[in-house]
Scaffold this motif. Structure first.
Motif, PDB file in Angstrom:
ATOM      1  N   ILE A 282       0.811  -1.216   0.000  1.00 12.25           N
ATOM      2  CA  ILE A 282       0.000   0.000   0.000  1.00 12.25           C
ATOM      3  C   ILE A 282       0.851   1.275   0.000  1.00 12.25           C
ATOM      4  CG2 ILE A 282      -2.125  -0.985   0.977  1.00 12.25           C
ATOM      5  CD1 ILE A 282      -1.216   0.104   3.698  1.00 12.25           C
ATOM      6  N   ALA A 306       0.602   6.051   9.705  1.00  6.40           N
ATOM      7  CA  ALA A 306       1.902   5.427  10.017  1.00  6.40           C
ATOM      8  C   ALA A 306       2.614   6.119  11.166  1.00  6.40           C
ATOM      9  CB  ALA A 306       2.786   5.401   8.763  1.00  6.40           C
ATOM     10  N   PRO A 307       1.995   6.178  12.363  1.00  6.18           N
ATOM     11  CA  PRO A 307       2.597   6.932  13.478  1.00  6.18           C
ATOM     12  C   PRO A 307       3.980   6.423  13.859  1.00  6.18           C
ATOM     13  CG  PRO A 307       0.684   5.628  14.220  1.00  6.18           C
ATOM     14  CD  PRO A 307       0.711   5.531  12.732  1.00  6.18           C
ATOM     15  N   ILE A 309       6.481   5.802  12.028  1.00  3.07           N
ATOM     16  CA  ILE A 309       7.590   6.393  11.261  1.00  3.07           C
ATOM     17  C   ILE A 309       7.399   7.898  11.015  1.00  3.07           C
ATOM     18  CG2 ILE A 309       8.282   4.238  10.117  1.00  3.07           C
ATOM     19  CD1 ILE A 309       6.739   5.202   7.621  1.00  3.07           C
TER      20      ILE A 309
HETATM   21  P1  NAD Z   1      -0.886   2.455   8.464  1.00  2.00           P
HETATM   22  O1  NAD Z   1      -1.157   2.347   7.017  1.00  2.00           O
HETATM   23  O2  NAD Z   1      -0.779   3.834   9.022  1.00  2.00           O
HETATM   24  O3  NAD Z   1       0.445   1.663   8.840  1.00  2.00           O
HETATM   25  C1  NAD Z   1       0.634   0.265   8.668  1.00  2.00           C
HETATM   26  C2  NAD Z   1       2.139  -0.046   8.534  1.00  2.00           C
HETATM   27  O4  NAD Z   1       2.575   0.331   7.213  1.00  2.00           O
HETATM   28  C3  NAD Z   1       3.031   0.705   9.511  1.00  2.00           C
HETATM   29  O5  NAD Z   1       4.102  -0.107   9.888  1.00  2.00           O
HETATM   30  C4  NAD Z   1       3.547   1.881   8.683  1.00  2.00           C
HETATM   31  O6  NAD Z   1       4.817   2.347   9.111  1.00  2.00           O
HETATM   32  C5  NAD Z   1       3.629   1.281   7.292  1.00  2.00           C
HETATM   33  N1  NAD Z   1       3.366   2.302   6.262  1.00  2.00           N
HETATM   34  C6  NAD Z   1       2.168   2.844   5.950  1.00  2.00           C
HETATM   35  N2  NAD Z   1       2.301   3.747   4.971  1.00  2.00           N
HETATM   36  C7  NAD Z   1       3.607   3.773   4.654  1.00  2.00           C
HETATM   37  C8  NAD Z   1       4.359   4.527   3.710  1.00  2.00           C
HETATM   38  N3  NAD Z   1       3.786   5.416   2.899  1.00  2.00           N
HETATM   39  N4  NAD Z   1       5.698   4.351   3.654  1.00  2.00           N
HETATM   40  C9  NAD Z   1       6.287   3.450   4.453  1.00  2.00           C
HETATM   41  N5  NAD Z   1       5.629   2.693   5.354  1.00  2.00           N
HETATM   42  C10 NAD Z   1       4.302   2.857   5.465  1.00  2.00           C
HETATM   43  O7  NAD Z   1      -2.088   1.669   9.214  1.00  2.00           O
HETATM   44  P2  NAD Z   1      -2.500   1.636  10.753  1.00  2.00           P
HETATM   45  O8  NAD Z   1      -1.269   1.621  11.607  1.00  2.00           O
HETATM   46  O9  NAD Z   1      -3.478   0.554  10.854  1.00  2.00           O
HETATM   47  O10 NAD Z   1      -3.303   2.994  11.008  1.00  2.00           O
HETATM   48  C11 NAD Z   1      -2.766   4.139  11.679  1.00  2.00           C
HETATM   49  C12 NAD Z   1      -3.851   5.253  11.702  1.00  2.00           C
HETATM   50  O11 NAD Z   1      -4.189   5.626  10.364  1.00  2.00           O
HETATM   51  C13 NAD Z   1      -5.173   4.861  12.371  1.00  2.00           C
HETATM   52  O12 NAD Z   1      -5.631   5.976  13.123  1.00  2.00           O
HETATM   53  C14 NAD Z   1      -6.100   4.593  11.224  1.00  2.00           C
HETATM   54  O13 NAD Z   1      -7.446   4.793  11.552  1.00  2.00           O
HETATM   55  C15 NAD Z   1      -5.615   5.624  10.224  1.00  2.00           C
HETATM   56  N6  NAD Z   1      -5.934   5.291   8.818  1.00  2.00           N
HETATM   57  C16 NAD Z   1      -6.283   6.321   8.010  1.00  2.00           C
HETATM   58  C17 NAD Z   1      -6.506   6.081   6.673  1.00  2.00           C
HETATM   59  C18 NAD Z   1      -6.898   7.241   5.800  1.00  2.00           C
HETATM   60  O14 NAD Z   1      -6.875   8.370   6.242  1.00  2.00           O
HETATM   61  N7  NAD Z   1      -7.244   7.020   4.545  1.00  2.00           N
HETATM   62  C19 NAD Z   1      -6.379   4.796   6.134  1.00  2.00           C
HETATM   63  C20 NAD Z   1      -5.976   3.741   6.985  1.00  2.00           C
HETATM   64  C21 NAD Z   1      -5.745   4.010   8.340  1.00  2.00           C
END
Ligand code: NAD
Length: 380
Positions: A282, A306-307, A309
């Protein structure tokens, strides 16, 4: 000179980093492609944590008004507020603006490591229905008065016998309508025809849920026949269907059989992320939420905040960036978008990427978010 105003939300966590990188690259691509004759005026609007801190509200009215006024927007990921208030800001935005298509194009970039042997065979665009099905959020917690009333109605008035444990059951309602299905499938067929894509596949679970998912399939076929009959009979477009569990298997085994996918909300959730994983995850999967009738559209990264990082200058900005490429295509400024895509192709093919992708490449070089941004600008 043509100028459009695009309201944007930085978002929470890594949002400011990915959106910041996106704005820089898009501006540079526009300058390269059109020498200043086409420009975007970026207008920041608030939502999420930043908005809550500054204004005490997660989603201010002015933000919704800006999206309504300009019909277009770009957003970074938003924290879902825990414990009351708005269930999800993203869902609120989609429902308020009636953005009924969640559009997720999925393609592979040469050089990006993936778990499948032939990622180059994956080239699909998912039209996931955004306003109906279980994501409409019509459900009741066990033990509440509502759940009890609903249970009584089901077991009593409706004569339902199959609730195994009524005293502890939570209930949810799945809504799929003919109109909701028709507008989604219409948009998917038009998209396929406009781009010369060969087929639209209706992905459903109608073998079990006859009237909701089965209705989706039936109404989808009927709509395609009624409105795109000529294209179907001339062979310019094929409409077919696949049961969702079989689709998840087929999409891994013979992805080349599929092009445009139209599917209800929950199937679409699983399908989009599985396909994204097939081409590298993703971190580089773009998305948009669009109403193809009003032409309201919000383009956004598909990952979360992605809190873990955030603030480390290592996040991959490509999901948000490729969403901005979709935005450029949506407004007809394809050349700028194509330059960005070509620059990404060059960077990945040479093994240069942010750490999440580079560490999986055979001889990858990990760049910080800002160095990667500068590299893409230099390759435009
Ligand atoms: P996340 O997608 O934030 O992270 C999942 C994992 O993937 C983490 O280890 C993160 O470091 C990694 N990751 C994600 N995006 C990355 C990138 N661009 N580059 C490198 N690594 C990346 O999912 P989560 O931890 O389940 O959710 C965190 C917060 O985000 C929650 O509050 C959730 O509700 C919210 N959220 C928002 C959206 C949106 O705004 N569209 C979508 C999904 C989750």
């Amino acid at each position: 000179m043509e100028k459009i105003t695009v309201p944007f939300i930085y978002g929470d966590g890594v949002g400011p980093e990915v959106v910041g990188a996106t704005l820089k690259i898009v501006d540079a691509a526009l300058a390269k492609a059109y020498g200043g004759s086409k420009q975007i005026e970026w207008k920041e609007v608030l939502a999420g944590g930043k908005s809550f801190e500054q204004l005490g509200t997660w989603l201010p009215d002015e933000t919704m008004e800006a999206f309504r006024k300009y019909h277009i927007g770009l957003k970074g990921p938003l924290t879902t507020p825990v414990g009351g208030g708005i269930r999800s800001l993203n869902v609120a935005l989609r429902q308020t603006l009636d953005l009924y298509v969640c559009l997720r194009p999925v393609r592979w970039f040469r050089g990006v490591a993936t778990p499948v042997l032939h990622p180059e065979r994956v080239n699909m665009t998912v039209f996931r229905e955004n306003t109906e099905d279980i994501y409409a959020g019509i459900e009741w917690e066990p033990g509440t008065e509502e759940a009890e009333r609903f249970g009584k109605f089901l077991l009593g008035d409706m004569g339902v016998k199959k609730v195994r444990f009524p005293d502890t059951a939570a209930y949810g309602v799945k809504v799929i309508s003919k109109e909701g299905t028709e507008r989604l499938v219409r948009a998917a067929c038009r998209y396929a025809l406009d781009r010369g894509l060969p087929s639209v596949t209706l992905v459903h679970k109608g073998n079990i849920m006859k009237f909701t998912e089965g209705g989706f399939k039936k109404w989808g076929y009927e709509l395609a026949q009624k409105e795109f009959g000529d294209a179907l009979s001339s062979g310019r477009l094929v409409i077919k269907d696949c049961i969702c569990d079989a689709f998840l298997q087929n999409a891994l085994l013979k992805p080349e059989d599929y092009s445009v996918i139209a599917t209800p909300n929950l199937n679409g959730d699983y399908v989009s992320d599985m396909l994204a994983a097939q081409v590298g995850g993703i971190g580089i999967a773009p998305g948009a939420n669009i109403n193809f009738d009003t032409r309201d559209a919000i383009f956004e990264a598909t990952h979360g905040t992605a809190p873990d990082i955030a603030g480390k200058n290592i996040v991959n900005p490509c999901s948000n960036l490729l969403s901005a490429v979709m935005l450029l295509e949506f407004v007809g400024w394809n050349e700028a978008g194509e330059r960005i895509t070509a620059a990404l192709e060059k960077a990945f093919a040479s093994g240069r990427a942010t750490a999440d992708l580079a560490r999986l490449m055979p001889s990858g070089t990990a760049l910080s978010t800002t160095d990667f941004t500068d590299l893409i600008i230099s390759l435009l």
